[in-house]
Design an enzyme around this catalytic site. Structure first.
Site: not given
Ligand code: BES
Ligand code: ZN
Length: 345
Positions: A155, A175, A209-210, A237, A313
């Site tokens: 992403h 990220d 994605e976020e 990612d 984030h």
């Molecule tokens: N890169 C993250 C996912 C992640 C975080 C994987 C920590 C492993 C460890 C991704 O960009 C993200 O923030 N995903 C969201 C979920 C999405 C469906 C909104 C999350 O983890 O809250």
């Molecule tokens: Zn993220």
């Protein structure tokens, strides 16, 4: 309710309500608010059911391109990776509704187009969504089996905080500028090698994605609907942060078991780092969009998922947090190169 997954219906679909749920999930389940957004109850139930019924159909190729891959690996440049990370993080944010998130995709599309400018078999297109930020798809047309498609994606959007997300500083280095820079360096090396795959290769930079895997969900649903023969999907990612004893983990949930076994072989053959399996516990990235459409997906991650970078984030997701260097992503370029070359023959 499904296995560790719940469906919520929002009567008041305002940003405020979504944020409240995000905070609740964050505080009570210690997740960065993982959720997918569905427009109808039917679509949500469909996702829940297909996650439960999933059967993957991955056929691992025999490894046969060792010399070619080892030559390609020699061309990987940390400086190039760092340059791409710095360029992407110089946008104030890459939020899916912000103008800077549109501009950063224009920059990336241009970068990919230029890397392949000498190749008439390579094209770069936007995939547009119902929100401002487009996804990007680069296609290297297969020479003999173009109908079979090998995908490598990550992403491109970034996010920080809960308020004023359109204006908030979100460098999103780990990220996920790290993943996009990994894909970009893989492309640069393949173009330098004049690589011509038998199967079609598609590189993807997903939007949104976020905020619920929005970009990848649109694309994976579209590919499913069109019956496109996707033989493998690799998600990148977060490739930049080194902690603990593992340099890489293979995320074992919402991915294909056979794909993971294949990626493990590639890691041991071409990457040579300490690795293991770990879990996200939820549909934490774009691999889940493909997985829920029964495409075989894998997700190699920077560390054990429990030891991930806690600066994501926030405005502190910077190169400094990665130790001021872009060396860790090089492992993932090696893996991406070997995956694409072995898969696309
Ligand atoms: N890169 C993250 C996912 C992640 C975080 C994987 C920590 C492993 C460890 C991704 O960009 C993200 O923030 N995903 C969201 C979920 C999405 C469906 C909104 C999350 O983890 O809250
Ligand atoms: Zn993220």
């Amino acid at each position: 309710k499904g296995d560790k997954v719940s469906i919520l219906e929002l009567e008041d679909f305002s940003e405020e309500t979504v944020l409240k749920i995000s905070e609740y999930v964050h505080q009570n389940f210690h997740r960065c608010s993982g959720y997918m957004l569905h427009e109808t109850e039917e679509e949500a139930l469909d996702t829940l059911n297909s996650l439960a019924q999933y059967r993957d159909v991955f056929i691992a190729p025999e490894l046969s391109n060792g010399d070619y891959i080892r030559d390609a690996i020699e061309l990987i440049s940390e400086q190039e990776i760092e340059g791409t990370i710095n360029a992407l993080s110089s946008f104030n944010n890459r939020y899916y509704r912000a103008q800077t998130g549109v501009d950063s995709q224009a920059f990336l599309k241009n970068l990919w187009t230029n890397l392949a400018a000498h190749r008439s078999d390579v094209s770069v297109e936007y995939f547009n969504h119902s929100f401002p930020q487009p996804s990007i798809i680069l296609t290297i047309e297969g020479t003999t089996n173009p109908e079979e498609v090998v995908i490598l994606g990550g992403h491109a959007d970034s996010i920080a905080g809960y308020f004023n997300r359109q204006g908030a500083r979100a460098p999103g280095v780990d990220d996920n500028a790290s993943g996009i820079a990994t894909i970009t360096e893989t492309l640069r090396v393949l173009m330098k090698k004049e690589f011509r795959p038998a199967k079609t290769i598609k590189l993807m930079a997903y939007a949104g994605e976020e905020v619920g895997l929005l970009g990848s969900k649109d694309i994976a649903n579209d590919f499913k609907k069109k019956g496109i023969k996707v033989v493998g999907v690799m998600q990148l990612d977060m490739t930049g942060f080194k902690t603990g004893k593992w340099d890489l983990s293979l995320i074992s949930d919402y991915t294909s078991k056979e794909m993971n076994t294949f990626l493990a072989t590639l890691v041991d053959t071409y990457v040579n780092v300490q690795w293991g399996y770990s879990k996200c516990g939820y549909a934490c990235s774009d691999h889940a969009s493909w997985h829920k459409n029964s495409f075989p997906a894998g997700f190699p991650f920077e560390a054990h998922s429990d030891e991930h970078n806690k600066a994501i984030h926030t405005k502190n997701d910077t190169l400094e947090t990665l130790g001021g260097r872009a060396n860790h992503p090089m492992h993932f370029v090696k893996l991406a190169l070997s995956y694409l070359v072995e898969m696309s023959k």
